[in-house]
Design an enzyme around this catalytic site. Structure first.
Site, PDB file in Angstrom:
ATOM      1  N   HIS A  47      30.812 101.550 -11.595  1.00 36.57           N
ATOM      2  CA  HIS A  47      31.103 100.182 -12.027  1.00 36.57           C
ATOM      3  C   HIS A  47      30.874 100.040 -13.542  1.00 36.57           C
ATOM      4  O   HIS A  47      31.768  99.617 -14.275  1.00 36.57           O
ATOM      5  CB  HIS A  47      30.207  99.206 -11.250  1.00 36.57           C
ATOM      6  CG  HIS A  47      30.379  97.777 -11.626  1.00 36.57           C
ATOM      7  ND1 HIS A  47      31.103  96.885 -10.872  1.00 36.57           N
ATOM      8  CD2 HIS A  47      29.931  97.075 -12.691  1.00 36.57           C
ATOM      9  CE1 HIS A  47      31.091  95.704 -11.454  1.00 36.57           C
ATOM     10  NE2 HIS A  47      30.374  95.788 -12.572  1.00 36.57           N
ATOM     11  N   GLU A  48      29.698 100.449 -14.003  1.00 34.06           N
ATOM     12  CA  GLU A  48      29.391 100.322 -15.435  1.00 34.06           C
ATOM     13  C   GLU A  48      30.278 101.265 -16.257  1.00 34.06           C
ATOM     14  O   GLU A  48      30.717 100.913 -17.345  1.00 34.06           O
ATOM     15  CB  GLU A  48      27.910 100.614 -15.719  1.00 34.06           C
ATOM     16  CG  GLU A  48      26.941  99.651 -15.052  1.00 34.06           C
ATOM     17  CD  GLU A  48      27.194  98.192 -15.421  1.00 34.06           C
ATOM     18  OE1 GLU A  48      27.666  97.921 -16.539  1.00 34.06           O
ATOM     19  OE2 GLU A  48      26.943  97.325 -14.557  1.00 34.06           O
ATOM     20  N   HIS A  54      33.483  99.499 -16.965  1.00 35.72           N
ATOM     21  CA  HIS A  54      33.379  98.585 -18.110  1.00 35.72           C
ATOM     22  C   HIS A  54      33.431  99.369 -19.421  1.00 35.72           C
ATOM     23  O   HIS A  54      34.151  99.017 -20.353  1.00 35.72           O
ATOM     24  CB  HIS A  54      32.041  97.841 -18.082  1.00 35.72           C
ATOM     25  CG  HIS A  54      31.924  96.778 -17.029  1.00 35.72           C
ATOM     26  ND1 HIS A  54      32.853  95.790 -16.869  1.00 35.72           N
ATOM     27  CD2 HIS A  54      30.959  96.533 -16.109  1.00 35.72           C
ATOM     28  CE1 HIS A  54      32.461  94.982 -15.880  1.00 35.72           C
ATOM     29  NE2 HIS A  54      31.318  95.424 -15.403  1.00 35.72           N
ATOM     30  N   ASP A  76      30.929  89.328 -13.192  1.00 36.97           N
ATOM     31  CA  ASP A  76      32.050  89.634 -14.088  1.00 36.97           C
ATOM     32  C   ASP A  76      33.215  88.702 -13.815  1.00 36.97           C
ATOM     33  O   ASP A  76      33.846  88.173 -14.732  1.00 36.97           O
ATOM     34  CB  ASP A  76      32.558  91.065 -13.859  1.00 36.97           C
ATOM     35  CG  ASP A  76      31.493  92.095 -14.123  1.00 36.97           C
ATOM     36  OD1 ASP A  76      30.639  91.844 -14.985  1.00 36.97           O
ATOM     37  OD2 ASP A  76      31.527  93.155 -13.474  1.00 36.97           O
TER      38      ASP A  76
HETATM   39 ZN    ZN Z   1      30.100  94.458 -14.065  1.00 34.16          ZN
END
Ligand code: ZN
Length: 356
Positions: free
Chosen positions: A137-138, A141, A213
């Site tokens: 997930h990170e 980003h 988010d």
């Molecule tokens: Zn996030």
């Protein structure tokens, strides 16, 4: 107050100063000439201001020669005076905990991250599954942030829980930002979508981790349409807001448009989000192995800084970690917590070497 102020003669040399966070609700009678008739806006400090504020707060702390307040000031855009004071305090605590005589730049960097991203919650146990999800997930980003135009440079990516988050991808603008252009905002939206898209591509699932988010992205997209006139609906404001301006909180929204416009607004908001999702998907789908490498590196190291991320994106192998400065057993910071006269003059403005 007004009665008292009316008693002052203009030649008495009395100046009355007051401060408020709500200039918008002041009684106009207070603001008439001869009363509080001048307004000084105290915004967040700029880079010069931050350097001077840091100088004040570090006066009573023995700082090491490697500490450059100008670099710290440059690396803390958006920090308030209180944030800076907090950072200095945290840095001194870190140094004291390591029994160091002086506070190193290293301590300041850690303290900055703590103020920026919240304290690490090392005690929180994540399952391997959660760790893996967070890493992808990170990583999503971070990789989108590295690839889209006009984005703020990455500062750090971590999968150590901080505050309410399981992981953090932190960008830091190079300079103080006062306005944002449309490309920047669209890139921001794509970066926010990057987490969810990475989950879908690499984990074939969706997690609740993307909730925040999505919420923030929707809010930005709505503002682009309703406040900043950036959509096809043109430069119009939709909806009057009662906001506690300085608290940044919307109290209520009063609708001043028709049902039909409401539908159009929703469609425009959706268009921005869809476009951002598509951008994020294209970036991540086109760079699958890079994201795999970021996620693996995150699982191994837990934190990646800007230079390490750049290396991964450029396809270079990561060098071994430099160990943190060792603890100094010869005395603790408390022993020397007194003003150091030799340090007081400091660097005068203008003498500073220009940053690389
Ligand atoms: Zn996030």
């Amino acid at each position: 107050l007004l009665v008292e102020m009316d008693g002052f003669e203009s030649n008495e040399g009395v100046i009355l100063i007051a401060a408020t966070n709500r200039p918008d609700v002041l009684d106009p009678a207070l603001l008439r000439p001869g009363r509080f008739d001048r307004r000084v806006v105290v915004a967040r400090p700029d880079v010069r201001g931050r350097e001077e504020i840091l100088r004040v707060h570090t006066r009573k702390i023995p700082i090491n020669d490697d500490v450059d307040l100008f670099i710290l000031a440059r690396g803390t855009p958006g920090f308030s005076g209180a944030d800076l004071a907090n950072m200095v305090n945290e840095a001194a605590l870190l140094a004291a905990r390591q029994n160091r005589k002086t506070v190193l730049m290293f301590d300041f960097e850690l303290a900055k991250d703590k103020v920026l991203m919240g304290a690490e919650r090392r005690s929180m146990i994540l399952t391997d599954e959660e760790k893996k999800n967070t890493a992808y997930h990170e990583g999503g980003h971070a990789l989108v942030a590295a690839k889209v135009p006009h984005a703020d440079p990455l500062h750090k990516v971590t999968i150590i829980p901080r505050g309410m988050a399981l992981g953090v991808t932190m960008q830091l603008p190079i300079d103080d930002k006062h306005t944002y252009d449309r490309v920047y905002l669209e890139s921001q939206l794509a970066i926010m979508m990057g987490g969810r898209v990475a989950e879908e591509i690499f984990l074939k699932t969706m997690t609740t981790g993307a909730g925040n988010d999505i919420e923030r992205a929707t809010e930005v997209a709505r503002k682009m349409v309703c406040e900043w006139g950036m959509s096809q609906l043109g430069p119009l404001t939709f909806g009057k807001k009662e906001e506690q301006i300085f608290l940044g909180r919307e109290l209520s929204q009063h609708r001043d448009y028709s049902e039909e416009t409401a539908r159009e607004i929703d469609a425009e908001v959706r268009r921005f989000i869809d476009a951002a999702y598509k951008t994020a998907f294209e970036v991540l789908d086109g760079n699958r192995d890079t994201l795999e490498r970021i996620a693996q590196a995150l699982l191994e190291r837990e934190v990646l800084d800007a230079s390490e991320l750049q290396m991964i994106v450029a396809g270079q192998p990561l060098p071994d970690r430099v160990p943190p400065p060792p603890a100094d057993d010869s005395g603790s910071v408390q022993h020397v917590l007194r003003p150091d006269p030799a340090r007081q003059p400091g660097i005068k403005p203008g003498e500073r070497p220009s940053p690389a």
